[in-house]
Design a protein around this motif. Structure first.
Motif, PDB file in Angstrom:
ATOM      1  N   CYS A 309       0.810  -1.228   0.000  1.00 50.58           N
ATOM      2  CA  CYS A 309       0.000   0.000   0.000  1.00 50.58           C
ATOM      3  C   CYS A 309       0.839   1.273   0.000  1.00 50.58           C
ATOM      4  O   CYS A 309       1.805   1.402   0.745  1.00 50.58           O
ATOM      5  N   ILE A 310       0.451   2.229  -0.871  1.00 51.23           N
ATOM      6  CA  ILE A 310       1.123   3.525  -0.881  1.00 51.23           C
ATOM      7  C   ILE A 310       0.211   4.622  -0.296  1.00 51.23           C
ATOM      8  O   ILE A 310       0.449   5.807  -0.480  1.00 51.23           O
ATOM      9  N   ARG A 311      -0.881   4.181   0.363  1.00 54.60           N
ATOM     10  CA  ARG A 311      -1.768   5.104   1.092  1.00 54.60           C
ATOM     11  C   ARG A 311      -2.329   6.227   0.212  1.00 54.60           C
ATOM     12  O   ARG A 311      -2.228   7.403   0.558  1.00 54.60           O
ATOM     13  N   CYS A 312      -2.912   5.834  -0.899  1.00 54.13           N
ATOM     14  CA  CYS A 312      -3.479   6.841  -1.800  1.00 54.13           C
ATOM     15  C   CYS A 312      -4.933   7.148  -1.471  1.00 54.13           C
ATOM     16  O   CYS A 312      -5.469   8.169  -1.865  1.00 54.13           O
ATOM     17  N   GLY A 313      -5.612   6.218  -0.795  1.00 53.83           N
ATOM     18  CA  GLY A 313      -7.010   6.444  -0.433  1.00 53.83           C
ATOM     19  C   GLY A 313      -8.018   6.114  -1.516  1.00 53.83           C
ATOM     20  O   GLY A 313      -9.228   6.249  -1.284  1.00 53.83           O
ATOM     21  N   CYS A 315      -9.020   3.335  -2.576  1.00 57.61           N
ATOM     22  CA  CYS A 315      -9.928   2.234  -2.200  1.00 57.61           C
ATOM     23  C   CYS A 315     -11.110   2.759  -1.397  1.00 57.61           C
ATOM     24  O   CYS A 315     -12.234   2.298  -1.584  1.00 57.61           O
ATOM     25  N   ILE A 338      -8.647  -0.407   3.007  1.00 60.35           N
ATOM     26  CA  ILE A 338      -7.288  -0.639   3.499  1.00 60.35           C
ATOM     27  C   ILE A 338      -7.284  -0.695   5.028  1.00 60.35           C
ATOM     28  O   ILE A 338      -6.556  -1.479   5.637  1.00 60.35           O
ATOM     29  N   CYS A 369      -7.043   0.035  -6.935  1.00 61.67           N
ATOM     30  CA  CYS A 369      -5.788   0.121  -6.172  1.00 61.67           C
ATOM     31  C   CYS A 369      -4.594   0.208  -7.119  1.00 61.67           C
ATOM     32  O   CYS A 369      -4.404  -0.650  -7.975  1.00 61.67           O
ATOM     33  N   PRO A 370      -3.764   1.257  -6.966  1.00 58.26           N
ATOM     34  CA  PRO A 370      -2.667   1.479  -7.906  1.00 58.26           C
ATOM     35  C   PRO A 370      -1.578   0.415  -7.836  1.00 58.26           C
ATOM     36  O   PRO A 370      -0.764   0.320  -8.749  1.00 58.26           O
TER      37      PRO A 370
HETATM   38  S1  SF4 Z   1      -6.042   1.912  -3.056  1.00 53.03           S
HETATM   39 FE1  SF4 Z   1      -6.056   1.598  -0.836  1.00 53.03          FE
HETATM   40  S2  SF4 Z   1      -4.827  -0.254  -0.575  1.00 53.03           S
HETATM   41 FE2  SF4 Z   1      -4.355   0.475  -2.628  1.00 53.03          FE
HETATM   42  S3  SF4 Z   1      -2.564   1.799  -2.356  1.00 53.03           S
HETATM   43 FE3  SF4 Z   1      -4.347   3.134  -2.221  1.00 53.03          FE
HETATM   44  S4  SF4 Z   1      -4.781   3.234  -0.006  1.00 53.03           S
HETATM   45 FE4  SF4 Z   1      -3.425   1.483  -0.324  1.00 53.03          FE
END
Ligand code: SF4
Lengths: 476, 249
Positions: A309-313, A315, A338, A369-370
């Motif tokens: 996870c790169i914590r992009c949000g 999801c 996540i 999810c990236p």
């Molecule tokens: S989509 Fe969710 S699980 Fe995937 S990298 Fe972003 S925060 Fe992490």
């Protein structure tokens, strides 16, 4: 007793303002993301690359962490290892204590939320001011972030206007966004110059060069990491990446997935404290690397996927459950898909097992999810662990903690019916014959649905008749 | 009887699914009629029950494995298995191999997985069916399930079939790709969230003004039609197989 996930979710669903704030914001974010990922093939290739880069990191995580430490030290960045949240807080406190620091400004950092840093410092007489506008709002309201990228997304601008009017001296009500931001900026600017320490998160820590990368839009991150004499960065051990050349694809995935931006306004690469002859920059730079259960997650090759996870949000932005109940209903630092995967693993299934139920396994999260984390599969795996019959001896993970006798018996009964065709046929036959006598109420189901009506004959029966009919025809 | 092109199988298995068995048998019969009309023999192993998805999604893998193993043992010949539900098809295609890892039937599970076809996918891709619409003009609102969209990726195939019905106009509700909230045991364990999602979906469907709801997944249909009925909304729901058969026979 703290309310259950289900109770909090139910309360959130009844909150009209909250529902509309989230619905509007999530629709907006989904559209923004879609607008920068118009080429499906490019997206697929980029996600596959992101997946591969992050999987590579995990395949050699211990050695990359050692390399990161060595490179950072070479650059003059002091590296600290924290196994628990408490340890992380104590390390940071000690650094501040040594310098007799009383005021810290903080950039956005979910790991600092994870360890409860603000509270820890406050009880020791250190003021810690959030400088990200969203975090600042949340801190002012004495709440917690409801989203990992947009902490105050649960609030409308009118609610923020009322909050400012109420909490900040001399500020009247205005719902003009620019004016509101102006108020925050003026207050924060003064704090930046007075602060003894700046605290930030890290988006990527490059092992090859010992560089800390920080992605942001407001410039507060740059202020936190350059103006105060000490900069302390805190992050999870999984945030390391191997090479500087891994950054462009990951950064592009991160900003496009998170906010639908092709690039953010600021991208900081921190590679050392102030060098001799330089006129600005902090005198000391520290990196605190937090484990908090991550090395335990790392042991299981399937669950390890969590750590990509790169914590992009993205999801949570695309989750139909999160979009309706919002972040606070999860009752955890990380909400949404996540969060449902991370929290039960770091704090145990015993405490957070229930939140894994708040998912229809629709797969919208994994689709965006990236780094291609199979979030639904992970949620399913955690459900299995929480209901497992066999409990291991050293059970910090909380395996089996949610196994309920009634549920286990129900599934055993279900299994008996469905593995034996003769019993299955008897049961389904009985259901179709008793259809008019079926109860009108099936617990939770009939609260929101009319009772389902079985057909007068099952498909099995119809197929039997069909077969008999054709064999008769054959005989004629 | 039509000549078989090499890619069209002479025989297929049919896995009816437990929901169709008890609640929507007409969809099962319609699907079988459609396949048979193409000159393909349909074999319906009478010992079949359920794919095992309910306990699997609830974390009760041991129970799921036993029932899955019982199904795997029934579909052993090297012919396609047609499943009139993307959700059950996904269970058998994508989840059986994982679920039966280390089980004596693992190799058979893999073999079966490669022969699983969702119903629309089979008619459209494998059979390349031609449909002649004989029904009066109607409008339908189409709900494509999450499994159809994501795990099985058969939405274009479903569209390809429906587009052949020249008197059928297809409407998509707003936020079409968002989950309807069924989710199997999710609807029972978290009924409030499930119902909130279902209500939004029902509202979006009602907003189209169309009274015929079509889907390839009976779980979603049961959930949505059950909520609509509770609300006395005059909507008629039907599995896509029933619609196709009804209008082309
Ligand atoms: S989509 Fe969710 S699980 Fe995937 S990298 Fe972003 S925060 Fe992490």
């Amino acid at each position: 007793m703290t309310p259950t996930f289900r109770q909090r979710a139910t309360d959130a669903l009844a909150d009209k303002a909250l529902r509309s704030n989230f619905r509007g914001a999530m629709d907006f974010l989904r559209e923004k993301r879609a607008s920068v990922f118009t080429d499906e093939r490019e997206l697929a290739e980029l996600r596959a690359l992101g997946h591969q880069i992050r999987a590579n990191v995990l395949s050699r995580l211990p050695s990359l962490l050692e390399q990161l430490e060595a490179q950072c030290q070479k650059n003059g960045i002091q590296v600290h290892w924290a196994e628990t949240p408490n340890e992380a807080c104590e390390i940071i406190y000690q650094i501040m204590h040594r310098r007799n620091a009383k005021l810290a400004v903080k950039g956005k950092s979910m790991v600092s939320e994870e360890v409860g840093l603000n509270h820890y410092l406050e009880t020791r007489g250190i003021e810690c001011i959030e400088s990200d506008m969203g975090e600042y709002i949340v801190q002012l309201a004495e709440e917690t972030p409801s989203h990992i990228i947009m902490p105050a997304i649960h609030k409308s601008k009118e609610q923020i206007a009322r909050l400012f009017e109420e909490k900040i001296d001399g500020v009247g009500y205005t719902n003009n966004v620019d004016e509101l931001i102006g108020v925050g900026r003026t207050i924060l600017r003064d704090k930046f110059f007075k602060a003894d320490v700046g605290i930030s998160g890290v988006n990527f820590a490059v092992a090859e060069t010992g560089t800390l990368c920080l992605v942001e839009n407001e410039g507060n991150g740059r202020m936190c990491t350059t103006i105060p004499p000490v900069h302390i960065a805190i992050t999870g051990i999984e945030k390391v990446v191997e090479k500087i050349s891994d950054i462009p694809p990951l950064l592009s995935l991160l900003t496009r997935s998170a906010t639908g931006q092709r690039i953010t306004t600021y991208f900081n690469m921190i590679s050392s404290p102030r060098k001799k002859g330089e006129r600005d920059g902090p005198e000391e730079v520290h990196l605190v690397l937090l484990d908090n259960g991550r090395s335990r997650i790392y042991q299981d090759t399937h669950l390890q996927e969590t750590l990509r996870c790169i914590r992009c949000g993205a999801c949570m932005n695309h989750c139909p459950v999160y979009s309706r109940i919002g972040g606070h209903a999860y009752g955890t630092v990380y909400p949404g898909p996540i969060g449902q995967v991370v929290m039960p693993q770091i704090e145990g299934l015993e405490k957070h097992g229930e939140m894994t139920e708040g998912c229809s396994l629709n797969g919208a999260c994994g689709e965006v999810c990236p780094v291609e984390i199979p979030l639904a599969d992970l949620i399913r795996t955690l459900r299995q662990k929480k209901s497992a019959a066999a409990i291991p001896p050293d059970n910090r993970a909380g395996i089996g903690s949610h196994r309920k006798k009634t549920e286990a018996i129900a599934w055993m009964f279900w299994k008996w019916v469905h593995r034996a065709p003769a019993i299955y046929l008897m049961v389904t036959f009985a259901i179709s014959r008793l259809r008019l006598l079926m109860p009108r109420s099936f617990g939770a189901w009939t609260r929101y649905h009319s009772a389902p009506k079985p057909a007068p004959q099952t498909l099995h029966e119809l197929m039997r008749h069909r077969k008999q009919a054709t064999s008769k025809e054959d005989q004629l | 009887m039509s000549e078989h092109t090499p890619s069209i199988p002479a025989e297929v298995y049919f896995f009816g699914t437990c929901l169709i068995d008890v609640f929507y048998p007409d969809a099962g019969i319609s699907a079988i009629e459609l396949i048979e009309r193409e000159g393909i023999k349909v074999i319906f192993p009478p010992q079949q029950t359920c794919c095992g998805q309910p306990p699997y999604n609830s974390g009760y893998n041991d129970e799921a494995i036993e029932v899955a193993a019982a199904q795997i043992a029934l579909f052993t010949r090297p012919i396609p298995v047609v499943v009139p539900s993307a959700s059950c098809a996904a269970m058998m295609k994508h989840h059986y191999p994982r679920l039966l890892e280390g089980h004596p039937l693992h190799a058979q599970a893999l073999n079966l997985a490669n022969r699983i076809y969702e119903f629309s996918e089979f008619l459209s891709n494998t059979v390349n069916i031609t449909l002649q619409d004989k029904g009066p003009p109607i409008k339908i609102v189409l709900h494509q399930s999450c499994s159809a969209r994501r795990e099985m990726q058969v939405t274009t195939q479903t569209m390809q079939l429906l587009h052949q019905l020249e008197n059928v106009e297809i409407c998509e509700p707003e936020r079409a790709s968002e989950c309807c909230g069924f989710g199997g045991t999710f609807a029972i364990k978290q009924p409030e969230i499930s119902a909130a999602m279902g209500k939004d979906k029902c509202d979006a469907i009602k907003k189209t003004g169309v009274l015929n709801l079509i889907s390839g997944d009976c779980g979603c249909l049961m959930h949505l039609s059950g909520m609509m009925a509770k609300d006395n909304a005059p909507i008629r729901s039907e599995h896509i197989a029933s619609l196709l058969w009804r209008r082309t026979r």
